[in-house]
Design a protein around this motif. Structure first.
Motif, PDB file in Angstrom:
ATOM      1  N   GLY A 162     -50.072  31.458 -22.517  1.00  0.00           N
ATOM      2  CA  GLY A 162     -49.329  32.579 -21.934  1.00  0.00           C
ATOM      3  C   GLY A 162     -49.582  32.621 -20.447  1.00  0.00           C
ATOM      4  N   ILE A 163     -48.588  33.079 -19.684  1.00  0.00           N
ATOM      5  CA  ILE A 163     -48.667  32.972 -18.224  1.00  0.00           C
ATOM      6  C   ILE A 163     -49.811  33.765 -17.617  1.00  0.00           C
ATOM      7  N   GLU A 181     -47.143  37.733  -7.108  1.00  0.00           N
ATOM      8  CA  GLU A 181     -46.804  36.313  -7.196  1.00  0.00           C
ATOM      9  C   GLU A 181     -46.292  35.969  -8.591  1.00  0.00           C
ATOM     10  N   THR A 182     -46.947  36.519  -9.607  1.00  0.00           N
ATOM     11  CA  THR A 182     -46.507  36.286 -10.984  1.00  0.00           C
ATOM     12  C   THR A 182     -45.078  36.782 -11.164  1.00  0.00           C
ATOM     13  N   LYS A 183     -44.793  37.966 -10.642  1.00  0.00           N
ATOM     14  CA  LYS A 183     -43.431  38.523 -10.746  1.00  0.00           C
ATOM     15  C   LYS A 183     -42.421  37.612 -10.058  1.00  0.00           C
ATOM     16  N   LYS A 184     -42.797  37.106  -8.891  1.00  0.00           N
ATOM     17  CA  LYS A 184     -41.901  36.224  -8.135  1.00  0.00           C
ATOM     18  C   LYS A 184     -41.652  34.924  -8.900  1.00  0.00           C
ATOM     19  N   MET A 185     -42.722  34.362  -9.482  1.00  0.00           N
ATOM     20  CA  MET A 185     -42.593  33.102 -10.229  1.00  0.00           C
ATOM     21  C   MET A 185     -41.738  33.289 -11.481  1.00  0.00           C
ATOM     22  N   ILE A 186     -41.928  34.409 -12.183  1.00  0.00           N
ATOM     23  CA  ILE A 186     -41.135  34.682 -13.386  1.00  0.00           C
ATOM     24  C   ILE A 186     -39.668  34.854 -13.025  1.00  0.00           C
ATOM     25  N   GLU A 400     -49.477  45.242  -1.536  1.00  0.00           N
ATOM     26  CA  GLU A 400     -49.317  45.219  -2.999  1.00  0.00           C
ATOM     27  C   GLU A 400     -48.046  44.524  -3.446  1.00  0.00           C
ATOM     28  N   ASN A 401     -46.992  44.636  -2.668  1.00  0.00           N
ATOM     29  CA  ASN A 401     -45.717  44.021  -3.031  1.00  0.00           C
ATOM     30  C   ASN A 401     -45.493  42.675  -2.337  1.00  0.00           C
ATOM     31  N   GLY A 402     -46.555  42.145  -1.742  1.00  0.00           N
ATOM     32  CA  GLY A 402     -46.459  40.832  -1.116  1.00  0.00           C
ATOM     33  C   GLY A 402     -46.002  40.848   0.327  1.00  0.00           C
ATOM     34  N   GLN A 403     -45.958  42.040   0.934  1.00  0.00           N
ATOM     35  CA  GLN A 403     -45.475  42.112   2.320  1.00  0.00           C
ATOM     36  C   GLN A 403     -46.558  41.635   3.301  1.00  0.00           C
TER      37      GLN A 403
END
Length: 460
Positions: A162-163, A181-186, A400-403
């Motif tokens: 699992g990821i 990062e996980t959200k972006k990759m998914i 938190e949101n990658g900014q």
């Protein structure tokens, strides 16, 4: 029998090299082609017309004694004209379109295999139909991966557990994805699934038909990840110590003499070099935060800024108002290209603020320059963690949101360029690793060449 033959009388095997359509992939494939050519292989190098035109101008191409360029034609899609049949200068929104066009070139690649009848295919494009077509044509294939092995090690763990690794913890806790990062990759994976057929997506099937796996890496850097990847995929994995430094275009060199003059006038290890590769373009917000971070740091710098073809912006407009004037005594901003290898090997260069593409990471390590890691996507996230874990880099923390955050940019730059203790520790480790990377490595290459020749011989 092979040992008794002279090199000239030994059979000359035809190898078809088929990298993905990115210059960061093509360069190491050219370097491997050069090494194979020196060992009695005939190289057929397959890519699109625009990439082949670029290859013809490279210094490595001139050094390969036996190479045949093979053109892969992709369909002309209205939104993807031939000049975009490469990732270089490709607008980000066309990435999935290029992947789709590449898949649609499948029949043309089948014709190439049927016509050339190579003894071996070496490939890396992450679409499983490539090795499947080779198998249907009774051609052995070998996967040559040009990203860090840590990515493949983590990938197999994610597939098996699992990821997020909830079923079983990844054995190397320094390597992980942050939540954003996980959200972006998914999201990226989902986009590919929606626009591409199953055999065009990256999956374990890409490895299954490969006789063994070559990876552009060094055991000194990634030994434990290479072993874990080998165990996970059930394949022999050989790390090829191939460094392909960015070609210095002599036409451009004259235009960049001011860069070397700038470096010559600065103290040792006092300049931060910033570049984000040839495939990522900073957003307006990212440009502004990095610019303000550079101002806050008060450090010397050379910053290479790139813009997509057709979307170029004057530097004065692309950066905060008055920025260039305020930093003119301690900084240079370059539009488009700079002699990266020459900058990194200069004694005044003390750090490399990078997106952490594997080519940039390995160049930085090779020249003994610490990394200031600001990864953007794909393999870059884990390569940033790797650099920090082995002690040759620090990561610039994001929100938190990658900014991107100007204070964090300034803080990291100060730690490397201005705070002697931290910066010197990083440089000491980077120099130590550089010495290890420069020593040896030929043994693995010879082993790989023997295995490739054995594969070709069995196929005769």
């Amino acid at each position: 029998m092979e040992g008794t033959m002279s090199e000239s009388s030994a059979p000359r095997f035809r190898v078809l090299m088929f990298p993905w359509l990115a210059h960061g992939h093509i360069s190491p494939y050219l370097e491997l082609s050069k090494r194979l050519s020196e060992n009695n292989f005939h190289i057929c190098f397959c890519s699109t017309e625009i990439n082949l035109n670029f290859i013809k101008k490279s210094k490595t191409f001139d050094e390969i004694s036996s190479i045949e360029l093979v053109q892969l034609d992709l369909p002309d899609l209205p939104e993807l004209p031939p000049q975009h049949h490469t990732t270089r200068n490709l607008p980000l929104h066309l990435k999935s379109t290029l992947e789709r066009a590449f898949y649609m070139g499948k029949a043309n690649f089948q014709n190439i295999l049927s016509t050339l009848k190579p003894d071996l295919l070496i490939y890396d494009a992450p679409q499983s139909w490539i090795s499947e077509l080779a198998a249907l044509n009774h051609i052995p294939s070998v996967l040559f991966i040009i990203v860090a092995a840590v990515n493949l090690s983590f990938f197999y763990h994610a597939v098996n557990c699992g990821i997020d690794g909830t079923n079983e913890a990844y054995p190397f806790p320094a390597i992980y994805y942050r939540d954003y990062e996980t959200k972006k990759m998914i999201a990226m994976s989902q986009e590919s699934k929606e626009s591409l057929p199953e055999d065009a997506a990256f999956s374990p099937k890409c490895f299954e038909l490969s006789s063994f796996v070559l990876v552009k890496s060094w055991r000194e850097i990634e030994g434990k990840y290479i072993d874990h990847f080998s165990f996970s995929c059930g394949k022999k994995v050989l790390a090829l110590n191939l460094l392909n430094v960015q070609d210095d275009d002599t036409k451009e060199e004259e235009n960049n003499s001011h860069i070397m003059k700038f470096l010559n006038g600065k103290d040792e290890s006092s300049v931060i070099y910033l570049s984000f590769g040839s495939e990522y373009y900073l957003s307006k917000e990212e440009r502004e935060e990095i610019a303000h971070g550079l101002e806050l740091s008060n450090a010397n710098f050379i910053w290479v800024l790139r813009f997509p073809v057709g979307d170029s912006i004057a530097l004065e407009e692309a950066l905060p108002e008055g920025f260039l004037e305020r930093v003119k005594e301690r900084g240079i901003v370059v539009d488009g290209w700079a002699p990266q290898a020459k900058i990194l090997e200069h004694p005044s260069t003390g750090g490399f603020l990078s997106h952490c593409g594997w080519g940039s990471v390995t160049e930085s390590m090779y020249f003994g320059v610490p990394l200031l890691a600001l990864p953007m996507f794909y393999d870059q996230f884990l390569q940033a963690r790797l650099a920090e874990d082995i002690g040759v880099g620090i990561e610039i923390l994001r929100g938190e949101n990658g900014q991107t955050n100007r204070e964090e940019v300034a803080k990291a730059i100060k730690m490397v360029a201005l705070e002697n203790e931290v910066g010197e520790l990083l440089r000491e480790k980077a120099r130590e690793l550089s010495n290890q990377m420069r020593g040896g490595g030929e043994g693995v290459l010879h082993e790989a060449i023997k295995k490739l020749k054995d594969l070709c011989s069995k196929n005769k």
